[in-house]
Write a protein that holds these residues in place. Structure first.
Motif, PDB file in Angstrom:
ATOM      1  N   TRP A   1       6.154   6.559 -15.720  1.00  0.00           N
ATOM      2  CA  TRP A   1       6.248   7.887 -16.645  1.00  0.00           C
ATOM      3  C   TRP A   1       5.132   8.816 -16.129  1.00  0.00           C
ATOM      4  CZ3 TRP A   1       8.819   8.132 -21.246  1.00  0.00           C
ATOM      5  CH2 TRP A   1       9.708   6.861 -21.750  1.00  0.00           C
ATOM      6  N   TRP A   2       3.901   8.214 -15.869  1.00  0.00           N
ATOM      7  CA  TRP A   2       2.803   8.985 -15.420  1.00  0.00           C
ATOM      8  C   TRP A   2       3.041   9.436 -13.897  1.00  0.00           C
ATOM      9  CZ3 TRP A   2       0.047  12.637 -17.657  1.00  0.00           C
ATOM     10  CH2 TRP A   2      -0.451  12.284 -19.188  1.00  0.00           C
ATOM     11  N   ARG A   3       3.503   8.244 -13.388  1.00  0.00           N
ATOM     12  CA  ARG A   3       3.508   8.373 -11.570  1.00  0.00           C
ATOM     13  C   ARG A   3       4.657   9.493 -11.329  1.00  0.00           C
ATOM     14  NH1 ARG A   3       3.689   4.458  -7.461  1.00  0.00           N
ATOM     15  NH2 ARG A   3       2.102   3.410  -8.744  1.00  0.00           N
TER      16      ARG A   3
ATOM     17  N   VAL B   1       5.099  12.497 -13.097  1.00  0.00           N
ATOM     18  CA  VAL B   1       4.333  13.607 -13.300  1.00  0.00           C
ATOM     19  C   VAL B   1       3.349  13.941 -12.105  1.00  0.00           C
ATOM     20  CG1 VAL B   1       2.927  14.928 -14.598  1.00  0.00           C
ATOM     21  CG2 VAL B   1       4.592  13.243 -15.559  1.00  0.00           C
ATOM     22  N   LEU B   2       2.579  12.579 -11.675  1.00  0.00           N
ATOM     23  CA  LEU B   2       1.530  12.913 -10.566  1.00  0.00           C
ATOM     24  C   LEU B   2       2.398  13.143  -9.405  1.00  0.00           C
ATOM     25  CD1 LEU B   2      -1.000  10.425 -11.981  1.00  0.00           C
ATOM     26  CD2 LEU B   2      -0.882  12.995 -12.605  1.00  0.00           C
ATOM     27  N   SER B   3       3.095  12.529  -8.939  1.00  0.00           N
ATOM     28  CA  SER B   3       3.660  12.541  -7.778  1.00  0.00           C
ATOM     29  C   SER B   3       4.188  14.029  -7.153  1.00  0.00           C
ATOM     30  CB  SER B   3       4.818  11.691  -7.449  1.00  0.00           C
ATOM     31  OG  SER B   3       6.019  12.103  -8.374  1.00  0.00           O
ATOM     32  N   VAL B   4       5.021  14.558  -7.739  1.00  0.00           N
ATOM     33  CA  VAL B   4       5.305  16.049  -7.205  1.00  0.00           C
ATOM     34  C   VAL B   4       4.416  16.821  -7.991  1.00  0.00           C
ATOM     35  CG1 VAL B   4       7.443  17.569  -7.335  1.00  0.00           C
ATOM     36  CG2 VAL B   4       7.677  15.293  -7.382  1.00  0.00           C
ATOM     37  N   GLY B   5       3.759  16.663  -9.113  1.00  0.00           N
ATOM     38  CA  GLY B   5       2.588  17.584  -9.717  1.00  0.00           C
ATOM     39  C   GLY B   5       1.605  17.494  -8.875  1.00  0.00           C
ATOM     40  N   SER B   6       1.450  16.709  -7.875  1.00  0.00           N
ATOM     41  CA  SER B   6       0.343  17.222  -6.934  1.00  0.00           C
ATOM     42  C   SER B   6       0.478  18.010  -5.942  1.00  0.00           C
ATOM     43  CB  SER B   6       0.039  15.733  -6.036  1.00  0.00           C
ATOM     44  OG  SER B   6       1.246  15.297  -5.318  1.00  0.00           O
ATOM     45  N   THR B   7       1.639  18.808  -5.989  1.00  0.00           N
ATOM     46  CA  THR B   7       1.820  19.821  -5.157  1.00  0.00           C
ATOM     47  C   THR B   7       0.897  21.053  -5.322  1.00  0.00           C
ATOM     48  OG1 THR B   7       4.255  19.534  -5.214  1.00  0.00           O
ATOM     49  CG2 THR B   7       3.754  21.672  -4.287  1.00  0.00           C
TER      50      THR B   7
ATOM     51  N   TRP C   1       0.630  -1.010  -0.046  1.00  0.00           N
ATOM     52  CA  TRP C   1      -0.162   0.290   0.084  1.00  0.00           C
ATOM     53  C   TRP C   1       0.844   1.189   0.037  1.00  0.00           C
ATOM     54  CZ3 TRP C   1       0.410   3.544   3.942  1.00  0.00           C
ATOM     55  CH2 TRP C   1       1.200   3.095   5.038  1.00  0.00           C
ATOM     56  N   TYR C   2       2.074   1.325   0.686  1.00  0.00           N
ATOM     57  CA  TYR C   2       2.846   2.489   0.762  1.00  0.00           C
ATOM     58  C   TYR C   2       3.521   2.698  -0.655  1.00  0.00           C
ATOM     59  CZ  TYR C   2       6.400  -1.190   1.497  1.00  0.00           C
ATOM     60  OH  TYR C   2       7.037  -2.181   1.743  1.00  0.00           O
ATOM     61  N   LYS C   3       3.316   1.884  -1.423  1.00  0.00           N
ATOM     62  CA  LYS C   3       3.978   2.049  -2.789  1.00  0.00           C
ATOM     63  C   LYS C   3       2.862   2.535  -3.901  1.00  0.00           C
ATOM     64  CE  LYS C   3       8.348  -0.134  -2.695  1.00  0.00           C
ATOM     65  NZ  LYS C   3       9.236  -1.469  -3.124  1.00  0.00           N
ATOM     66  N   SER C   4       1.687   2.804  -3.563  1.00  0.00           N
ATOM     67  CA  SER C   4       0.561   3.109  -4.348  1.00  0.00           C
ATOM     68  C   SER C   4       0.658   4.598  -4.683  1.00  0.00           C
ATOM     69  CB  SER C   4      -0.709   2.889  -3.646  1.00  0.00           C
ATOM     70  OG  SER C   4      -0.695   3.828  -2.578  1.00  0.00           O
ATOM     71  N   SER C   5       0.009   4.774  -6.145  1.00  0.00           N
ATOM     72  CA  SER C   5      -0.050   6.136  -6.547  1.00  0.00           C
ATOM     73  C   SER C   5      -0.478   7.308  -5.576  1.00  0.00           C
ATOM     74  CB  SER C   5      -0.949   6.244  -7.780  1.00  0.00           C
ATOM     75  OG  SER C   5      -0.449   5.451  -8.728  1.00  0.00           O
ATOM     76  N   LEU C   6      -1.483   6.881  -4.704  1.00  0.00           N
ATOM     77  CA  LEU C   6      -2.019   8.055  -3.807  1.00  0.00           C
ATOM     78  C   LEU C   6      -1.060   8.310  -2.556  1.00  0.00           C
ATOM     79  CD1 LEU C   6      -4.585   9.658  -2.600  1.00  0.00           C
ATOM     80  CD2 LEU C   6      -5.354   7.364  -1.508  1.00  0.00           C
ATOM     81  N   VAL C   7      -0.435   7.365  -2.150  1.00  0.00           N
ATOM     82  CA  VAL C   7       0.703   7.609  -1.362  1.00  0.00           C
ATOM     83  C   VAL C   7       1.767   8.385  -1.740  1.00  0.00           C
ATOM     84  CG1 VAL C   7       2.361   6.456   0.184  1.00  0.00           C
ATOM     85  CG2 VAL C   7       0.210   5.722   0.198  1.00  0.00           C
ATOM     86  N   HIS C   8       2.163   8.032  -3.102  1.00  0.00           N
ATOM     87  CA  HIS C   8       3.403   8.860  -3.631  1.00  0.00           C
ATOM     88  C   HIS C   8       2.932  10.207  -3.953  1.00  0.00           C
ATOM     89  CE1 HIS C   8       6.355   5.447  -5.263  1.00  0.00           C
ATOM     90  NE2 HIS C   8       5.759   5.268  -4.347  1.00  0.00           N
ATOM     91  N   MET C   9       1.706  10.309  -4.306  1.00  0.00           N
ATOM     92  CA  MET C   9       1.253  11.830  -4.511  1.00  0.00           C
ATOM     93  C   MET C   9       1.023  12.529  -3.136  1.00  0.00           C
ATOM     94  SD  MET C   9      -1.953  11.228  -7.546  1.00  0.00           S
ATOM     95  CE  MET C   9      -2.368  12.894  -7.299  1.00  0.00           C
ATOM     96  N   THR C  10       0.699  12.041  -2.165  1.00  0.00           N
ATOM     97  CA  THR C  10       0.661  12.503  -1.041  1.00  0.00           C
ATOM     98  C   THR C  10       2.058  13.164  -0.281  1.00  0.00           C
ATOM     99  OG1 THR C  10      -1.315  11.406  -0.291  1.00  0.00           O
ATOM    100  CG2 THR C  10      -0.030  12.544   1.543  1.00  0.00           C
TER     101      THR C  10
END
Length: 571
Positions: A497-499, A501-507, A424-433
């Motif tokens: 690729w998309w991860r 962009v979304l991880s830090v872009g979620s700022t 769970w800690y490697k999911s997209s939601l956690v990375h974006m958070t």
């Protein structure tokens, strides 16, 4: 490329704020005088050259004793919200039978100016003592309109010889808790003080120091209020030769000039960011060095065999080398996001125009002078069509012709490898958070000052600090992106690729959440005009940060991935 969209965001201090867009302040927006044809390029150039002038620095008017000096009424609005202004004659005040407007430049229209001639009769170097301006009979609805404006700290702005004159519409006094008193008064007499040097006007001001306000309390619904507006004019000679300039903030201290900078908070934020970046860099480099040493050591005994032999007994990011450079789904969209973010052309795309259109329409419906007339909008669109659009097309052609092919250091298989289940800690939601909160924490202190400058009366002066914080933001985003990408690849998940962009872009999402918090807890905004404009431009601000930081994050991850796989020994 509209001015209001770049800015972002949108905060005001607590205090007397307007309820934004009351029905009593509605009127048809004033059109910009004059007409032009899009085919007349020379006229367009003249208009563009004319927009750059600043009031107070244009051709100075020279007067003779007794010459008439025109006083223009301009706008009214809440003191703490410079983005919401209305024409002065929308209030029940002394108004000529036929309103004659002054021709304005594009810059003045964009600033919300709507100047019109007033009833004040002023002559150069001739004093006036308590001259009657007009007699008025106000209905209860008009009195309530004035009461609402005074409670919301409305100020007015007049212009004399391109010099600003600002003052408050009325007076409000609140005292005591038990018993509680609430008094509202209207200034019905204004003292104008003008200073001259030779045949030029140098300074202009208005005062109500020696005047008592006319009470607006205790009026019955069916009762009329009789008012007599008066004014005085006093001239004095000065040795000062420099004129004040309202564009540079020479307003006699009516608006605050600078923000109070909390240096301790800024230094604390910088120290935390440096520790974070250093910690991530040291830990990541040590782990990465061990990975490279282990993978390259395991490769040496089987260097003569098949290139896929090591896939059978290894794990980690090495085993996905044949998939890590596999193009992601919707790669066309990914290229568009990266292109716009890299070139900062987001201000010219459709989302910004639509948001600005909604905000401008709300201003127009509520009679705010911040709404741009149709001719001004056409002029701005013409400028973009003649300048911005051709440059965009030319840049796209150059980019397509000069772009080099994507050179991946590893061969990609035709069949994609199966990705094992991820914790769970490697999911997209956690990375974006994680990837959004850490960069946001680096700018949270400065974010308040930026909002207070864009949407308030304060002036930000420490641009060096702001640039330094922006550099820290990009550095933190790059480091966090590399760390999250490494953890993702170590779990044999090559969908970076998309991860990335979304991880830090979620700022950008965190910035929008902060805007919502500021709207609810740090401001006193309400009403349709303020709410639509605030959230509209807050969304665009978050969108801009998403594009910029998402682009930085992607290219940082791409550089990191190229580095580790280039240094990995493979056949």
């Amino acid at each position: 490329m509209f001015c209001g969209a770049a800015a972002a965001a949108a905060i005001r201090h607590r205090g007397g704020q307007p309820r934004g867009g009351s029905a009593a302040l509605r009127m048809t927006v004033l059109g910009h005088p004059g007409s032009w044809s899009c085919r007349w390029l020379p006229l367009l150039l003249l208009l563009l050259l004319g927009t750059g002038r600043d009031p107070g620095v244009e051709g100075v008017t020279h007067y003779k004793a007794g010459d008439p000096v025109i006083l223009y009424v301009n706008k009214v609005g809440p003191y703490h919200n410079p983005q919401e202004t209305y024409h002065y004659y929308q209030l029940p005040v002394c108004c000529p039978e036929k309103i004659r407007h002054k021709s304005l430049s594009l810059g003045e229209v964009l600033d919300g100016d709507r100047m019109a001639e007033s009833l004040y009769e002023i002559r150069f170097r001739e004093n006036v003592e308590k001259r009657i301006l007009c007699h008025m009979q106000l209905t209860s609805a008009q009195v309530e309109q004035l009461r609402q404006a005074i409670e919301e700290l409305y100020y007015f702005e007049f212009v004399v010889d391109d010099l600003p004159i600002r003052g408050f519409v009325g007076y409000m006094e609140e005292s005591g808790f038990l018993p509680h008193s609430h008094k509202i008064g209207l200034w019905t007499h204004l003292d104008f003080h003008l200073e001259f040097h030779g045949d030029r006007i140098i300074f202009a001001n208005v005062s109500v120091r020696d005047v008592k306000p006319h009470s607006l309390d205790g009026l019955r619904p069916d009762e009329f209020l009789g008012l007599t507006h008066t004014y005085s004019v006093r001239w004095s000679e000065t040795s000062v030769e420099r004129r004040s300039d309202r564009r540079r903030g020479d307003d006699g201290g009516f608006f605050p000039r600078t923000l109070e900078i909390h240096w301790l908070s800024i230094i604390n934020s910088m120290v935390l960011v440096f520790l974070l970046v250093g910690f991530v860099a040291v830990i990541l480099m040590r782990v990465l060095r061990k990975d490279l040493a282990r993978y390259n050591l395991d490769e040496e005994p089987t260097s003569g065999g098949s290139g896929d032999d090591f896939d059978q007994g290894d794990n980690g990011w090495k085993i996905i080398h044949t998939d890590v450079f596999r193009f992601p789904p919707y790669r066309g969209l990914l290229c568009a996001v990266l292109g716009v973010g890299a070139q900062f052309l987001a201000l010219g795309t459709v989302p910004f125009f639509l948001t600005w259109s909604v905000v401008n329409s709300v201003h127009w419906a509520n009679g705010s002078t911040q709404a741009l007339p149709a001719t001004t909008i056409l002029l701005l669109l013409t400028v973009w069509l003649l300048v911005g659009f051709p440059l965009t097309v030319i840049g796209g052609i150059f980019g397509k012709n000069n772009a080099s092919p994507f050179d991946a250091p590893c061969r990609t298989k035709n069949i994609a490898r199966e990705i094992p289940p991820q914790p769970w800690y490697k999911s997209s939601l956690v990375h974006m958070t994680v990837g959004g909160f850490l960069p946001f924490s680096a700018i949270s202190v400065e974010l308040y000052y930026i909002f207070a400058t864009v949407w308030g009366r304060e002036q930000y002066t420490l641009y060096g600090i702001l640039f330094f914080v922006f550099a820290i933001l990009l550095s933190v985003g790059a480091c966090i992106s590399i760390a999250l990408t490494y953890f993702q690849l170590s779990g044999e998940d090559y969908r970076w690729w998309w991860r990335s962009v979304l991880s830090v872009g979620s700022t950008g999402l965190f910035i929008f959440f902060y805007s919502v918090f500021y709207y609810a807890r740090r401001s006193n905004m309400s009403g349709v005009v303020q709410t639509v404009e605030f959230f509209g431009y807050s969304l665009l601000t978050g969108y801009v940060f998403f594009l910029m930081l998402g682009t930085i994050s992607f290219f940082s991850s791409l550089k990191f991935i190229r580095y580790i796989y280039v240094n990995l020994k493979m056949d």
